[in-house]
Design an enzyme around this catalytic site. Structure first.
Site, PDB file in Angstrom:
ATOM      1  N   LEU A  59     -75.718  25.249  -6.098  1.00  0.00           N
ATOM      2  CA  LEU A  59     -74.515  24.421  -6.138  1.00  0.00           C
ATOM      3  C   LEU A  59     -74.701  23.093  -5.416  1.00  0.00           C
ATOM      4  CD1 LEU A  59     -71.672  27.075  -5.736  1.00  0.00           C
ATOM      5  CD2 LEU A  59     -72.697  26.128  -7.816  1.00  0.00           C
ATOM      6  N   HIS A 124     -61.679  34.590  12.480  1.00  0.00           N
ATOM      7  CA  HIS A 124     -61.949  35.923  11.955  1.00  0.00           C
ATOM      8  C   HIS A 124     -60.672  36.743  12.036  1.00  0.00           C
ATOM      9  CE1 HIS A 124     -66.193  35.677  11.054  1.00  0.00           C
ATOM     10  NE2 HIS A 124     -66.418  35.091  12.217  1.00  0.00           N
ATOM     11  N   ASP A 154     -58.356  40.844   7.321  1.00  0.00           N
ATOM     12  CA  ASP A 154     -59.420  40.635   6.341  1.00  0.00           C
ATOM     13  C   ASP A 154     -59.128  41.340   5.021  1.00  0.00           C
ATOM     14  OD1 ASP A 154     -60.865  39.060   8.024  1.00  0.00           O
ATOM     15  OD2 ASP A 154     -62.523  40.455   8.321  1.00  0.00           O
TER      16      ASP A 154
END
Length: 377
Positions: A59, A124, A154
């Site tokens: 990419l 996180h 998450d």
């Protein structure tokens, strides 16, 4: 047997666990999920790749970017896991991809969202829990907040909510014929999951006392965990009066003879916890299972998660069930890791790339993978 999402084409740009979990949900229920790996990656440690395929693209190459755009033209969904602005800088933002495919559902998985004070910061699960306010409700009294590994933000607030957003957008597309952006921020998702706690507290019904002192957060003796004689644990959730009576009976106590306080006498809760703790230590976990099994006392053993059967797709659809995770090696868990670029060639061919175009992409180092070595084409 047909699966619910059979025929759905999903592109999942490789990332950390929340985005792969969203892709896993779609894949398990029948979608053709293709993970977009970096062409320079030797291995991807994603353990949520069962039933997916992989293509390795560069990419950082204009040809690699254009290849992904062409794949998007025939896709239903793309899931991207980057911080705000990364896809735009690559030339792969929603404006570009939705122009090439107006029916595309463009799912964006972030921690703090696309905008706002924390949007450009790293984070996180524990950070998203903290800023959402949910973390402040978890833990024992007079102790620091406790986080339940990286499950809530998450996976529940992140991957699961992202998959839900994708399905909602697909449902709407069936009416309008148009795709749209799904902004799946983990901080939003985990906050939404906490709606019950927030609303109950606001209504003055529950969660009015300091963390770890209430009915559902570890303060009550009838909603807690207890150690057994053999060092294992039992979980107790006897909230309702009739269930509490069965708990008391199973523990060998008598409400009247033992002059026990009323269940909701909060001042007695610490003393009752001490009593329950002492009693549970008198038998092994297996013995307590024998006492409470097939009763409505809401007492169950705490089992070791890693000894349980492999998690299966949920919920169960009876007429159009999910796919099994069995891999080519015949194991119950399926292939644990997906080979980076293992299906690059077949994915390009399915998307309409000619042999000559594939050779040119390999020559430009725009794509890599099994069977795409320059000498083999």
């Amino acid at each position: 047997m047909a699966t619910p999402l059979a025929g759905l084409k999903v592109l999942e740009i490789a990332g950390l666990a929340p985005a792969p979990f969203a892709g896993k949900i779609l894949s398990d229920f029948g979608a053709d999920v293709v993970r977009i790996d970096r062409s320079t990656s030797v291995m991807n440690l994603d353990v949520l790749a069962q039933n997916k395929r992989s293509i390795a693209l560069n990419l950082k190459s204009p040809a690699g970017i254009e290849t992904l755009i062409r794949l998007c033209e025939k896709a239903d969904v793309i899931i991207e896991p980057f911080r705000p602005g990364v896809m735009e800088r690559l030339g792969l933002g929603p404006d570009v991809l939705l122009k090439r495919n107006p029916r595309l559902v463009y799912a964006r998985m972030t921690g703090f969202g696309q905008q706002g004070h924390y949007a450009k910061m790293a984070g996180h699960d524990i950070n998203y829990l903290a800023i959402s306010g949910v973390l402040s409700t978890l833990g024992k009294h007079d102790d620091k907040p406790a986080f339940p590994i990286n499950l809530l933000a998450d996976f529940a607030g992140g991957g699961l909510m992202c998959a839900l957003g994708v399905l909602l957008a697909l449902q709407e597309r069936a009416r309008s014929g148009k795709g749209q952006v799904v902004d799946a921020a983990m901080i939003d998702g985990v906050s939404y999951i906490g709606s019950f706690v927030y609303n109950m507290q606001k209504a003055g019904a529950l969660f009015q006392t300091p963390r770890g002192t209430g009915q559902l957060d570890g303060g009550a003796p009838f909603y807690d965990t207890y150690k057994t004689k053999d060092g294992k644990y039992m979980a107790v959730g006897a909230i309702e009066t009739e269930f509490y009576r069965l708990l008391i009976k199973g523990l060998g106590l008598d409400q009247e003879k033992d002059q026990l306080p009323e269940q909701m006498d909060t001042k007695s809760w610490p003393r009752m916890k001490e009593l329950f703790t002492k009693i549970f230590l008198s038998k092994t976990q297996e013995e307590w299972v024998t006492v409470f099994d097939q009763t409505d006392a809401c007492v169950t053993p705490i089992l070791d998660y890693y000894e349980m059967p492999t998690p299966a797709p949920a919920p169960r659809l009876l007429r159009t069930p999910a796919r099994q995770n069995a891999g080519s090696n015949g194991s119950e868990d399926g292939e644990m890791f997906l080979e980076v670029g293992g299906q690059s060639k077949e994915i390009l061919e399915e998307a309409g790339f000619s042999e000559q175009e594939i050779r040119e992409l390999v020559a430009k180092n725009a794509v890599a993978g099994a069977g795409l070595e320059k000498s083999s084409l």
